[in-house]
Design a protein around this motif. Structure first.
Motif, mmCIF file in Angstrom:
data_model
loop_
_atom_site.group_PDB
_atom_site.id
_atom_site.type_symbol
_atom_site.label_atom_id
_atom_site.label_comp_id
_atom_site.label_asym_id
_atom_site.label_seq_id
_atom_site.Cartn_x
_atom_site.Cartn_y
_atom_site.Cartn_z
ATOM 1 N N LEU A 157 0.827 -1.209 0.000
ATOM 2 C CA LEU A 157 0.000 0.000 0.000
ATOM 3 C C LEU A 157 0.858 1.255 0.000
ATOM 4 C CD1 LEU A 157 -2.960 -0.807 2.410
ATOM 5 C CD2 LEU A 157 -2.935 -0.696 -0.074
ATOM 6 N N ALA A 158 2.019 1.176 0.662
ATOM 7 C CA ALA A 158 2.901 2.343 0.694
ATOM 8 C C ALA A 158 3.529 2.579 -0.683
ATOM 9 C CB ALA A 158 3.996 2.150 1.743
ATOM 10 N N GLN A 159 3.761 1.500 -1.406
ATOM 11 C CA GLN A 159 4.433 1.623 -2.689
ATOM 12 C C GLN A 159 3.480 1.898 -3.840
ATOM 13 O OE1 GLN A 159 6.356 -2.222 -2.501
ATOM 14 N NE2 GLN A 159 8.387 -1.270 -2.392
ATOM 15 N N THR A 160 2.272 1.376 -3.711
ATOM 16 C CA THR A 160 1.337 1.437 -4.827
ATOM 17 C C THR A 160 0.444 2.660 -4.732
ATOM 18 O OG1 THR A 160 1.306 -0.978 -4.861
ATOM 19 C CG2 THR A 160 -0.408 0.159 -6.096
ATOM 20 N N PRO A 161 0.480 3.506 -5.738
ATOM 21 C CA PRO A 161 -0.380 4.687 -5.740
ATOM 22 C C PRO A 161 -1.855 4.298 -5.818
ATOM 23 C CG PRO A 161 1.148 4.665 -7.630
ATOM 24 C CD PRO A 161 1.268 3.355 -6.961
ATOM 25 N N GLY A 162 -2.220 3.555 -6.854
ATOM 26 C CA GLY A 162 -3.586 3.046 -6.947
ATOM 27 C C GLY A 162 -3.718 1.853 -6.037
ATOM 28 N N CYS A 163 -4.542 1.993 -5.033
ATOM 29 C CA CYS A 163 -4.551 1.018 -3.949
ATOM 30 C C CYS A 163 -5.695 0.028 -4.106
ATOM 31 C CB CYS A 163 -4.662 1.758 -2.629
ATOM 32 S SG CYS A 163 -5.789 3.174 -2.710
ATOM 33 N N ILE A 164 -5.918 -0.462 -5.300
ATOM 34 C CA ILE A 164 -6.996 -1.418 -5.524
ATOM 35 C C ILE A 164 -6.632 -2.775 -4.932
ATOM 36 C CG2 ILE A 164 -8.315 -2.626 -7.282
ATOM 37 C CD1 ILE A 164 -6.693 0.607 -8.218
ATOM 38 N N CYS A 165 -7.631 -3.411 -4.394
ATOM 39 C CA CYS A 165 -7.449 -4.701 -3.731
ATOM 40 C C CYS A 165 -6.789 -5.718 -4.647
ATOM 41 C CB CYS A 165 -8.800 -5.213 -3.252
ATOM 42 S SG CYS A 165 -8.767 -6.886 -2.623
ATOM 43 N N GLY A 166 -7.232 -5.780 -5.871
ATOM 44 C CA GLY A 166 -6.680 -6.733 -6.818
ATOM 45 C C GLY A 166 -5.190 -6.563 -7.017
ATOM 46 N N ASP A 167 -4.727 -5.329 -6.995
ATOM 47 C CA ASP A 167 -3.299 -5.066 -7.134
ATOM 48 C C ASP A 167 -2.512 -5.685 -5.988
ATOM 49 O OD1 ASP A 167 -3.952 -3.607 -9.356
ATOM 50 O OD2 ASP A 167 -3.889 -1.670 -8.335
ATOM 51 N N ILE A 168 -3.132 -5.715 -4.834
ATOM 52 C CA ILE A 168 -2.479 -6.321 -3.674
ATOM 53 C C ILE A 168 -2.439 -7.832 -3.842
ATOM 54 C CG2 ILE A 168 -2.548 -6.563 -1.173
ATOM 55 C CD1 ILE A 168 -4.196 -3.968 -1.105
ATOM 56 N N VAL A 169 -3.558 -8.378 -4.263
ATOM 57 C CA VAL A 169 -3.667 -9.834 -4.377
ATOM 58 C C VAL A 169 -2.603 -10.397 -5.309
ATOM 59 C CG1 VAL A 169 -5.140 -11.708 -5.180
ATOM 60 C CG2 VAL A 169 -6.120 -9.852 -3.833
ATOM 61 N N VAL A 170 -2.405 -9.734 -6.455
ATOM 62 C CA VAL A 170 -1.447 -10.285 -7.429
ATOM 63 C C VAL A 170 -0.011 -10.209 -6.926
ATOM 64 C CG1 VAL A 170 -2.927 -9.778 -9.395
ATOM 65 C CG2 VAL A 170 -1.250 -8.081 -8.644
ATOM 66 N N GLN A 171 0.227 -9.387 -5.938
ATOM 67 C CA GLN A 171 1.584 -9.284 -5.396
ATOM 68 C C GLN A 171 1.780 -10.191 -4.193
ATOM 69 O OE1 GLN A 171 3.515 -5.337 -5.249
ATOM 70 N NE2 GLN A 171 1.572 -4.478 -5.910
ATOM 71 N N MET A 172 0.820 -11.061 -3.982
ATOM 72 C CA MET A 172 0.860 -11.861 -2.765
ATOM 73 C C MET A 172 0.655 -13.335 -3.104
ATOM 74 S SD MET A 172 0.633 -10.120 0.371
ATOM 75 C CE MET A 172 -0.615 -8.944 -0.037
ATOM 76 N N PRO A 173 1.356 -14.217 -2.414
ATOM 77 C CA PRO A 173 1.233 -15.658 -2.685
ATOM 78 C C PRO A 173 0.041 -16.267 -1.978
ATOM 79 C CG PRO A 173 2.861 -15.298 -0.997
ATOM 80 C CD PRO A 173 2.328 -13.936 -1.364
ATOM 81 N N LEU A 174 -1.068 -15.569 -2.003
ATOM 82 C CA LEU A 174 -2.243 -16.044 -1.280
ATOM 83 C C LEU A 174 -3.480 -15.832 -2.142
ATOM 84 C CD1 LEU A 174 -1.474 -14.493 2.220
ATOM 85 C CD2 LEU A 174 -1.292 -16.901 1.606
ATOM 86 N N ALA A 175 -4.502 -16.599 -1.845
ATOM 87 C CA ALA A 175 -5.752 -16.486 -2.587
ATOM 88 C C ALA A 175 -6.455 -15.178 -2.236
ATOM 89 C CB ALA A 175 -6.656 -17.668 -2.268
ATOM 90 N N GLN A 176 -7.348 -14.784 -3.119
ATOM 91 C CA GLN A 176 -8.059 -13.521 -2.926
ATOM 92 C C GLN A 176 -8.825 -13.499 -1.605
ATOM 93 O OE1 GLN A 176 -11.845 -13.332 -3.747
ATOM 94 N NE2 GLN A 176 -11.714 -11.400 -2.622
ATOM 95 N N ALA A 177 -9.453 -14.596 -1.292
ATOM 96 C CA ALA A 177 -10.231 -14.654 -0.053
ATOM 97 C C ALA A 177 -9.337 -14.453 1.171
ATOM 98 C CB ALA A 177 -10.956 -15.984 0.042
ATOM 99 N N THR A 178 -8.159 -15.035 1.107
ATOM 100 C CA THR A 178 -7.234 -14.928 2.234
ATOM 101 C C THR A 178 -6.724 -13.503 2.397
ATOM 102 O OG1 THR A 178 -6.554 -17.188 1.793
ATOM 103 C CG2 THR A 178 -5.168 -15.916 3.267
ATOM 104 N N VAL A 179 -6.370 -12.894 1.269
ATOM 105 C CA VAL A 179 -5.916 -11.509 1.321
ATOM 106 C C VAL A 179 -7.018 -10.617 1.873
ATOM 107 C CG1 VAL A 179 -5.177 -9.540 -0.067
ATOM 108 C CG2 VAL A 179 -4.264 -11.819 -0.544
ATOM 109 N N SER A 180 -8.221 -10.882 1.460
ATOM 110 C CA SER A 180 -9.354 -10.094 1.932
ATOM 111 C C SER A 180 -9.484 -10.186 3.451
ATOM 112 C CB SER A 180 -10.628 -10.585 1.256
ATOM 113 O OG SER A 180 -11.674 -9.652 1.415
ATOM 114 N N GLN A 181 -9.243 -11.371 3.967
ATOM 115 C CA GLN A 181 -9.289 -11.540 5.423
ATOM 116 C C GLN A 181 -8.227 -10.714 6.123
ATOM 117 O OE1 GLN A 181 -11.097 -15.978 6.456
ATOM 118 N NE2 GLN A 181 -8.905 -15.655 6.470
ATOM 119 N N HIS A 182 -7.029 -10.733 5.560
ATOM 120 C CA HIS A 182 -5.949 -9.964 6.175
ATOM 121 C C HIS A 182 -6.243 -8.463 6.099
ATOM 122 C CE1 HIS A 182 -3.354 -13.269 7.146
ATOM 123 N NE2 HIS A 182 -3.340 -13.725 5.913
#
Lengths: 117, 117
Positions: free
Chosen positions: B35-60
């Motif tokens: 979030l600090a690095q990414t200007p556009g803070c869309i959830c999907g952008d976070i998910v693709v940078q993470m080795p976790l499923a979308q549901a899991t990222v959403s929980q975090h």
DNA sequence: TATTATAATCGTAAATTGGCGATTAACGAT
DNA sequence: ATCGTTAATCGCCAATTTACGATTATAATA
């Protein structure tokens, strides 16, 4: 404690998260306070200052010892606990670095990259 | 999240532990970095940078939102997440205060007593 | 209106955590 | 050698956490 060689997160991220997890319970934060205040760092002294059973406090001590924030030295039938100031300093640096890299004036690039050990 | 009005620990201890708990997982630390690095803070952008499923990222994300370290603003079908700098600053202060009261030159008395809110 | 994309939530399984009483181990002192 | 004290560990249980696939809700868009 996930296997550091396997997890898909950067090492400093895993290390910081592990430290945070250790601080993630009121009892353990309280224990650090007690150790800072109490000159004689006997386990029993901690237990009486805590609304928890001896076995439970012992578990929390174990967790703090696991991440290295405290040291326990067996001395006869009792154990003398004390803060590990070096580790605490490193922890402070890591948190400071995290917040600096995240919360503040955009010094992009390396975020809280602290050289290991 | 223990009931703050019932637990037998000081409020600042509980608050700090709760913040630490939220930081106590590599995924959540990583999310803050992203979030600090990414200007556009869309959830999907976070998910693709993470080795976790979308549901899991959403929980975090939910957990980080719970303690107020991030805000999520619904914008059409997507959600824009961003850091809550005020809360991050408070968290930084609390950690700093903890380490100062514990690890450093004996300023006894109030240990990391930060006035609430 | 139907379709698509996004993200929250549901349901579930596995693992971990937190708590405690009881037991054990380790040692000092009778 | 026995007793008492201290603290770690064991065994157990309930609750929470983490992870995921599947589903649902929402809202742009075709």
């Amino acid at each position: 404690m996930p296997d550091l060689s396997e997890v898909p997160f950067a090492e400093h991220v895993v290390e910081l998260a592990d430290l945070a997890k250790a601080l993630g319970h009121p009892a353990r934060v309280r224990i650090l306070e007690v150790l800072a205040q109490t000159p004689g760092c006997i386990c029993g002294d901690i237990v009486v200052q805590m609304p928890l059973a001896q076995a439970t406090v012992s578990q929390h001590l174990k967790e703090l010892k696991r991440v290295g924030l405290i040291d326990g030295e067996i001395s006869g039938p009792r154990t003398c606990y004390c803060l590990n100031l070096e580790k605490l300093a490193r922890a402070r640096e890591m948190f400071t670095s995290l917040f600096a890299g995240i919360g503040c004036c955009g010094s992009e690039g390396e975020l809280h990259g602290i050289d290991p050990q």
